[in-house]
Design an enzyme around this catalytic site. Structure first.
Site, mmCIF file in Angstrom:
data_model
loop_
_atom_site.group_PDB
_atom_site.id
_atom_site.type_symbol
_atom_site.label_atom_id
_atom_site.label_comp_id
_atom_site.label_asym_id
_atom_site.label_seq_id
_atom_site.Cartn_x
_atom_site.Cartn_y
_atom_site.Cartn_z
ATOM 1 N N HIS A 1 -53.078 -37.178 -13.048
ATOM 2 C CA HIS A 1 -53.921 -38.387 -13.020
ATOM 3 C C HIS A 1 -54.118 -38.918 -14.436
ATOM 4 O O HIS A 1 -55.080 -38.550 -15.123
ATOM 5 C CB HIS A 1 -55.273 -38.058 -12.380
ATOM 6 C CG HIS A 1 -56.028 -39.260 -11.892
ATOM 7 N ND1 HIS A 1 -55.627 -40.026 -10.824
ATOM 8 C CD2 HIS A 1 -57.167 -39.842 -12.341
ATOM 9 C CE1 HIS A 1 -56.476 -41.004 -10.620
ATOM 10 N NE2 HIS A 1 -57.421 -40.920 -11.538
ATOM 11 N N ARG B 1 -55.892 -46.056 -6.658
ATOM 12 C CA ARG B 1 -57.146 -45.703 -7.322
ATOM 13 C C ARG B 1 -58.346 -45.689 -6.374
ATOM 14 O O ARG B 1 -59.035 -44.688 -6.274
ATOM 15 C CB ARG B 1 -57.444 -46.698 -8.465
ATOM 16 C CG ARG B 1 -56.528 -46.677 -9.652
ATOM 17 C CD ARG B 1 -56.612 -45.421 -10.501
ATOM 18 N NE ARG B 1 -57.901 -45.209 -11.131
ATOM 19 C CZ ARG B 1 -58.258 -45.660 -12.322
ATOM 20 N NH1 ARG B 1 -57.424 -46.400 -13.021
ATOM 21 N NH2 ARG B 1 -59.426 -45.387 -12.828
ATOM 22 N N TYR C 1 -69.959 -27.525 -19.768
ATOM 23 C CA TYR C 1 -71.002 -26.566 -19.372
ATOM 24 C C TYR C 1 -70.868 -26.115 -17.917
ATOM 25 O O TYR C 1 -71.321 -25.031 -17.571
ATOM 26 C CB TYR C 1 -72.396 -27.184 -19.563
ATOM 27 C CG TYR C 1 -72.694 -27.594 -20.989
ATOM 28 C CD1 TYR C 1 -72.642 -26.669 -22.024
ATOM 29 C CD2 TYR C 1 -73.025 -28.915 -21.304
ATOM 30 C CE1 TYR C 1 -72.911 -27.038 -23.328
ATOM 31 C CE2 TYR C 1 -73.291 -29.295 -22.610
ATOM 32 C CZ TYR C 1 -73.234 -28.353 -23.617
ATOM 33 O OH TYR C 1 -73.498 -28.715 -24.900
#
Length: 746
Positions: free
Chosen positions: A76, A30, A120
């Site tokens: 992931h 990680r 967006y």
């Protein structure tokens, strides 16, 4: 029925193993980058997913939500926010010297504005990501491993052709460790790596002559050049970095300070904090030369303008900004990365060692794959060329065979049984054929147009080119120097295409020296009304308005402007306020709440006593609580510089009702809520430390509390109003401490 088996073990052993497994999972999978490609797993998976989706630099942008969802579903299995955040950071030019993602839309700003929602924004790969991190994945150049549910394959590391860990740096917090690697200039880093490949005996000092130190995207000035050698040798240390300040002349003979570059550590919300810190310096009168602050930063860059008074000392102000704000800051270096599967703090030489070894591994695997492909082509080409020489015989074999298997066996092993030949001579020639299986397959699949003369010539030319490729690839694989030259040539190409001028200046800067102007000590008078609004005035002003000041003010305290005002509250705390911070001016000037200049909260607390610290240190303070505890504390114990400290220790549910300076020959009267009064000499109260609870001042019945406490000097009447009746405290029976007292009936 299956039997259950209970395994007894130490709880601490189970916890230790579980925690270590968890910690290593966070560290390796990680939080920390791999030294070879300089990427954390989430970054690597996101870039690979974009590569697989075909979102290249020459293709249209795709919604980030699509990229994040695909990455999360395939590679992931963690939160979408962490994937999107990694994608955003890889696109921000002010965080990455070499952005890996081309973002389209609102991807945040240097001032800490967050990116728009992933639905967006759009993104695609930068060209450098395709060429330097994702190229040649089809050439068995790195190992592929199963994904989390073993339905897909993902690369264990990307084939990075540049020292990406140093170029873009890294930040990450794992379990029990963290990494913080500064970014560096691409051109300089490549030059240093090439120099180290040519001469592995180079020292850190010699490498730092080629790449002098970090190159932050925000520019700035590194001012501890001499300390960098040790930082890069050990992989840890502190880099001092300053913003860039320029002096500009404006109309009227004035000057203004313009901050055009900021420390890398100031990115985000710290820019706003920096502006607030400058405002605080002005408000606290640390400087009176700054007239106005404006942030004129835009997409073109940072521009923070400080307007100055005429004749302001710009050098002194610049030093003050370095000393009192984050315009000079430290970047903590801890070059921790995953090397050989485990976390390790690496110096510059160790990073180059790992990266160079990785480059040789990549190049070896790439050219071995290419060589094998060329050898396969050579085998087929030689078979086709040989077949063209005996094409009539091959046609005769094909026409005389019953099936494909028979024809293939004849081509490979010369087996002529069952095949009809026109002549015995043809049969003998066919028995001598010994094509390989690949050659035989290629001959059987060959189209007739390949027999055209020009096609045969092209085949021979192609064969010659294949032989040259084989010779080149074999030479690279069998010669260290040739392979090193290939790697360095590739590095030169990346440098030519993507190198940019250095932004950060590296030097040995002078220590910023800022000497605060010593405040001229002067006597003042502190005034506070019954609403808690306060101000200070000079002594002559007070003398002229003494009657009005004494009438209107709850507290009138002569003090010095360098003193502190101490506020004792019913919560058992002592709050302090600097007299210097309080508003100073004319008698009728506006007052402000004492809450604004101290931690005292007039809503939550009740003010019991207010005194200046200089006087407090020479006196003693008497405390009385609602539960009847009392004590005397030396004023010396309150010689503190903190805004809030403990005034006295209170029992649970208790509260102070009296805190007052104590003089000699004073008497104390305690009044309970049941109407009992107890008068005794103050000298009977023992002196204690402020951390002590104290002693019992009055015997109380269950549920009874002290409602009032009064201190008055010997010879005074000490008149109070109790239930609308005046009572002279001096006429009460003088008893001793820790007694019941006298009931007053009204």
């Amino acid at each position: 029925m299956s039997e259950e088996m209970i395994i007894k073990t130490e709880y601490s052993d189970v916890m230790q193993k579980s925690y270590i497994d968890y910690a290593m999972s966070v560290i390796v999978a990680r939080a920390l980058p791999d030294v070879r490609d300089g990427l954390k797993p989430v970054q690597r998976r996101t870039l690979y997913d974009m590569h697989e989706l075909g979102i290249r630099s020459d293709r249209p942008y795709r919604k980030c939500a699509r990229i994040v969802g695909d990455t999360m579903g395939k590679y992931h299995p963690h939160g979408d926010s962490s994937i999107y955040e990694a994608l955003v950071v890889m696109s921000q030019e002010f965080k990455k010297g070499l952005p890996l993602v081309d973002g389209h839309g609102n991807f945040g700003s240097i001032e800490g504005d967050g990116a728009a929602a992933m639905r967006y924004t759009e993104a695609r790969l930068q060209k450098v990501s395709e060429e330097a991190l994702l190229a040649d994945l089809d050439k068995d150049i790195v190992d592929f491993v199963p994904n989390f549910d073993e339905t897909e394959k993902e690369p264990s590391v990307l084939p990075a052709r540049i020292p990406h860990l140093l170029i873009n740096g890294a930040e990450g917090i794992a379990v029990g460790m963290s990494t913080s690697i500064p970014p560096h200039n691409l051109g300089e880093t490549i030059d240093a790596m090439k120099a180290y490949m040519k001469n592995p005996k180079l020292t850190v000092e010699e490498l730092l002559e080629i790449m002098p130190g970090p190159d932050f995207p925000t520019g700035g000035i590194v001012v501890n050049k001499d300390e960098l050698t040790e930082i890069y040798r050990t992989g840890s240390g502190k880099i001092k970095i300053r913003g860039k300040v320029e002096v500009e002349k404006v109309k009227g003979g004035k000057e203004q300070l313009v901050i055009t570059e900021i420390p890398y550590t100031m990115i985000g919300a710290n820019i706003g904090k920096f502006l607030n810190d400058i405002g605080s310096l002005v408000e606290s009168k640390k400087t009176t030369d700054i007239v106005d602050i404006t942030n004129q930063s835009s997409k073109e860059g940072i521009r923070i303008v400080l307007e100055l008074r005429k004749g302001a000392d710009t050098e002194q102000l610049t030093n003050m900004l370095y000393k009192k704000t984050r315009l000079e800051d430290t970047f903590g270096v801890n070059m921790l990365a995953v090397a050989d599967g485990r976390p390790e703090t690496l110096g510059l030489l160790q990073i180059f060692d790992h990266v160079i070894d990785f480059q040789f591994e990549l190049t070896t695997r790439k050219y071995r794959t290419l060589l094998n492909k060329e050898l396969d082509k050579k085998e087929i080409q030689e078979g086709l060329i040989k077949a063209c020489d005996v094409i009539d015989l091959i046609i005769e074999i094909l026409r005389g065979s019953r099936d494909l298997k028979m024809a293939k066996a004849c081509l490979m092993n010369g087996q002529t049984e069952g095949i009809r030949f026109k002549t015995e001579r043809s049969k003998k020639q066919a028995g001598k054929l010994n094509f390989t299986e690949r050659q035989a397959t290629a001959i059987l699949e060959m189209r007739l147009y390949r027999l055209i003369g020009l096609e045969v010539e092209a085949l021979i030319k192609e064969h010659d080119a294949t032989l040259k490729h084989i010779a080149r690839y074999s030479g690279i694989l069998n010669n260290y120097d040739k392979m090193a030259k290939v790697i360095m040539d590739e590095l030169d190409q990346f440098k030519k295409a993507y190198a940019a001028p250095r932004k950060t200046v590296i030097e040995n800067g002078k220590e910023a020296v800022f000497v605060e102007k010593k405040v001229e000590e002067m006597p003042v008078v502190f005034l506070m009304d019954r609403f808690g609004y306060c101000r200070t005035i000079d002594v002559p002003t007070y003398e002229r308005n003494k009657e009005a000041a004494d009438t209107e003010s709850r507290y009138v305290i002569p003090c010095k402007n360098t003193d502190r005002i101490c506020i004792f509250s019913d919560s058992g705390k002592m709050h302090t306020a600097k007299v210097m911070d309080l508003p100073f001016g004319k008698f009728r000037d506006k007052s402000f709440p004492i809450d604004n200049y101290s931690n005292f909260d007039s809503v939550q607390e009740q003010m019991l006593c207010l005194v200046n610290m200089e006087a407090l240190l020479m006196e003693k303070v008497v405390f009385v609580t609602r539960q009847g505890m009392c004590k005397v504390v030396s004023g010396q114990e309150y010689d503190v510089r903190t805004r809030t400290s403990m005034a006295t220790k209170l029992s649970e549910g208790d509260a102070l009702i009296l805190a007052q300076a104590l003089s000699e020959d004073m008497q104390v009267v305690l009044r309970s809520d049941k109407g009992y009064f107890l008068r005794f000499l103050a000298e009977e109260i023992p002196e204690k430390k402020k951390a002590a609870v104290g002693v019992r001042g009055m015997r109380l019945q269950e549920g009874e509390v002290i409602e009032g406490a009064y201190v008055f000097a010997k010879g005074e009447k000490g008149t109070i109003v109790y239930k609308e009746k005046e009572i002279e405290l001096s006429r009460l029976k003088l008893a001793g401490r820790d007694q019941r007292g006298t009931k007053i009936r009204v």
